[in-house]
Design a protein around this motif. Structure first.
Motif, short mmCIF file in Angstrom:
data_model
loop_
_atom_site.label_atom_id
_atom_site.label_comp_id
_atom_site.label_asym_id
_atom_site.label_seq_id
_atom_site.Cartn_x
_atom_site.Cartn_y
_atom_site.Cartn_z
N UNK A 209 0.85 -1.18 0.00
CA UNK A 209 0.00 0.00 0.00
C UNK A 209 0.89 1.23 0.00
N UNK A 210 0.62 2.16 -0.88
CA UNK A 210 1.43 3.36 -1.04
C UNK A 210 1.66 4.05 0.30
N UNK A 211 2.92 4.24 0.67
CA UNK A 211 3.41 4.90 1.89
C UNK A 211 3.04 4.16 3.17
N UNK A 212 2.46 2.98 3.07
CA UNK A 212 2.13 2.19 4.26
C UNK A 212 2.90 0.87 4.19
N UNK A 359 12.82 5.24 5.14
CA UNK A 359 12.33 4.31 4.13
C UNK A 359 11.46 5.03 3.09
N UNK A 360 10.47 5.80 3.56
CA UNK A 360 9.54 6.44 2.62
C UNK A 360 8.75 7.49 3.39
N UNK A 400 7.48 10.98 7.81
CA UNK A 400 8.39 9.97 7.30
C UNK A 400 8.20 8.64 7.99
N UNK A 401 8.41 7.57 7.25
CA UNK A 401 8.46 6.24 7.83
C UNK A 401 9.91 5.79 7.87
N UNK A 402 10.42 5.69 9.07
CA UNK A 402 11.79 5.22 9.32
C UNK A 402 11.69 3.84 9.97
N UNK A 403 12.74 3.04 9.84
CA UNK A 403 12.77 1.78 10.58
C UNK A 403 12.65 2.06 12.07
#
Length: 593
Positions: A209-212, A359-360, A400-403
């Motif tokens: 899923x885009x950005x998820x 990540x994104x 932002x999605x980071x680890x």
């Protein structure tokens, strides 16, 4: 390529053939996701409206789109060249979908829906409402597949294991917690359908899923084993081996219905009526006992553990550096630089990409100039994209999605010399933001009790905003996460230590500008006394506020002290990671009021 009105006409031809009087097309997928993979974006494909929330209804002579406050302006613009009529959800004179259908259809008429994209709970309510007028619900309607000839496929990105050093808890421990809850409810098995809950439970991520960072899948847990229903090609040998050692078997995504039908007659299955889709509900062996309760994972994942909180402190600094670099860059631009809403989004993405473990984006950024900022969830497209000038309001909402965690931040700046009205509005929003950030509250407090703090100064001026003050945030997961939120809606969820939320009051002047200020906040313990345990919020966003948009005369000493203290912390956290000229700029931005 057929246009919207041609699509409507072809649907009507199928409706006549099957004697269907109306078709309801929601924005959902089979997993009740907020952000939906392109394969299931039927309402968007049909209407042209790209917002995340909305429901379309097509009858033999009418086409209507319902959406809420966040999208009124955007929806009106995007459906303008079609036969669709906009119904503004929440307006006092606007009926909801069931009421409109009852008022405009005749007893005996058939209403068609696709059961896979309606929850069990919503379908039961819809069915009850329609049957009171003698309307008949057909739950197996699909007029789209044949029309949508270039429909994307169901995504099959590579799944990947999420390391425990970031998750802070093993799969084994999480599954043990869920099984404990199952025992308490006398359930022998539990069906999970929500993608973020499954991702959290299995420490498994993907990019379906885009950005998820989730995978399209279902999960069935019983006392002995776990069945994951997901495209086989998504799992590599490492996942298969690790899952095999933990008695997690992988089956085809499509096999879930057959498995539910073949459950033992004596099974007691825990399902979440708000999230299981009606098609799956209908597939369960009718002799099984149904236990209708919320997914245990929803509440468990909302409480961030110490490892996650430690990572979030570091992530807040990294994201603050990226956003500060962006705001510095933006301030240096002038009219001759030809920047636009879409182009500046790319610049911010590049600054985030420089940060370790990024990540994104956690959602498509909102970069909104002037009247576009008055659209709460505006998203620039090639058709709507405008140049950002040197005199006006600019709102940037991004994450932002980071680890090491998920972020969400909104800042509003004025390029040029702000008007007095803009200063007043910004200060009113800021006062509400500070009221939430500084409140103390007893254990057991719920989000709706906090919400009025954000609105009080706006209300005193006859102003308000039409969205919630805050939502939960996932950890390298979905940027919007339940069950807690800060909202006027009386959600029966207590704010608990370890919950991560946002604080984002705003004001929106249609045709003028919008202002929103958003920080992430963590629920932490404040103290305990004879009156009980008290909590407070800790800011987990480091980025300056705009002093040139503050009317100091409207601020109390306590509010000024808060701003100065917050700004000192922002500078202390960020300056060592910035170039010297940016650090000096930030020093001035964060100087005492």
């Amino acid at each position: 390529m057929i246009n919207t009105d041609q699509k409507i006409e072809r649907i009507r031809q199928s409706m006549k053939k099957h004697k269907i009087a109306a078709v309801i097309i929601p924005s959902d997928d089979p997993h009740k996701s907020e952000y939906v993979a392109e394969y299931w974006q039927v309402r968007k494909w049909l209407t042209g409206f790209s917002g995340s929330a909305g429901t379309a209804v097509v009858t033999l002579d009418t086409a209507i789109l319902w959406t809420d406050f966040r999208y009124y302006i955007q929806a009106q613009e995007q459906i303008a060249d079609s036969d669709f009529v906009l119904f503004k959800t929440g307006k006092p004179d606007v009926p909801d979908v069931p009421r409109w259908l009852k008022e405009n259809l005749t007893s005996g008429d058939i209403v068609g829906v696709d059961a896979s994209v309606f929850s069990m709970e919503s379908m039961k309510k819809l069915k009850t409402g329609l049957e009171s007028k003698g309307l008949i619900l057909d739950t197996n309607v699909d007029f789209i597949s044949d029309l949508w000839t270039d429909r994307p496929t169901i995504p099959k990105s590579k799944a990947f294991l999420f390391p425990e050093k970031y998750a802070g808890q093993s799969r084994k421990d999480k599954i043990s917690q869920i099984r404990k809850r199952m025992v308490e409810l006398n359930a022998t098995c539990h069906l999970m359908t929500t993608l973020d809950d499954i991702a959290w439970t299995l420490n498994l991520r993907g990019s379906d899923v885009h950005t998820n960072p989730v995978n399209i899948c279902f999960l069935l847990i019983d006392a002995q084993k776990i069945s994951l229903f997901m495209a086989h090609k998504k799992a590599d040998e490492t996942i298969r081996t690790e899952f095999g050692n933990e008695k997690i078997d992988i089956y085809a995504y499509e096999q879930i219905q057959k498995t539910l039908l073949e459950l033992p007659d004596n099974a007691a299955i825990l399902i979440d009526p708000e999230n299981i889709n009606y098609q799956l509900y209908q597939s369960i062996n009718k002799k099984c006992k149904l236990i209708e309760k919320s997914n245990p994972a929803i509440g468990l994942k909302a409480i961030k553990n110490d490892v996650q909180i430690s990572h979030m402190h570091q992530t807040a600094v990294k994201d603050g550096v990226a956003v500060t670099n962006f705001l510095f860059w933006l301030e240096q631009q002038n009219d001759s630089d030809n920047i636009s809403e879409q182009s500046v989004a790319d610049v911010l993405y590049a600054f985030r990409k420089e940060q370790e473990l990024f990540i994104d984006n956690s959602f498509d950024p909102i970069m909104a100039w002037q009247d576009h900022s008055a659209m709460c969830h505006y998203s620039a497209t090639s058709q709507s994209d405008v140049a950002i000038g040197s005199n006006g309001m600019f709102l940037t909402d991004s994450g932002g999605n980071y680890l090491s965690g998920t972020t969400d931040i909104t800042r509003t700046v004025y390029r040029g010399v702000p008007t007095q009205q803009a200063i007043i509005d910004y200060t009113l929003v800021l006062k509400g933001h500070i009221a939430v950030a500084t409140t103390l509250f007893p254990k057991g407090t719920k989000g709706f009790q906090i919400d009025t703090l954000a609105r009080q100064y706006l209300w005193n001026q006859g102003l308000d905003f039409g969205h919630g003050t805050g939502h939960g945030v996932g950890f390298f997961l979905c940027v919007h996460e339940g069950p807690a939120r800060i909202s006027p809606h009386p959600t029966d969820v207590k704010l608990e230590k370890g919950m991560l939320l946002t604080n984002e009051p705003g004001i929106y002047r249609d045709g003028g500008y919008g202002i929103r200020l958003e920080n992430m906040i963590l629920v932490v313990q404040a103290f305990e006394n004879e009156f009980g345990e008290f909590f407070k919020f800790e800011n987990l966003t480091y980025c300056h506020l705009e002093k040139n948009l503050m009317d100091k005369k409207m601020l109390s000493k306590k509010e000024i002290d808060y701003i100065d203290t917050y700004h000192a912390k922002v500078y202390d956290k960020l300056h060592r990671y910035l170039k010297l000229n940016v650090a000096e700029w930030l020093r001035k931005k964060t100087g005492p009021l």
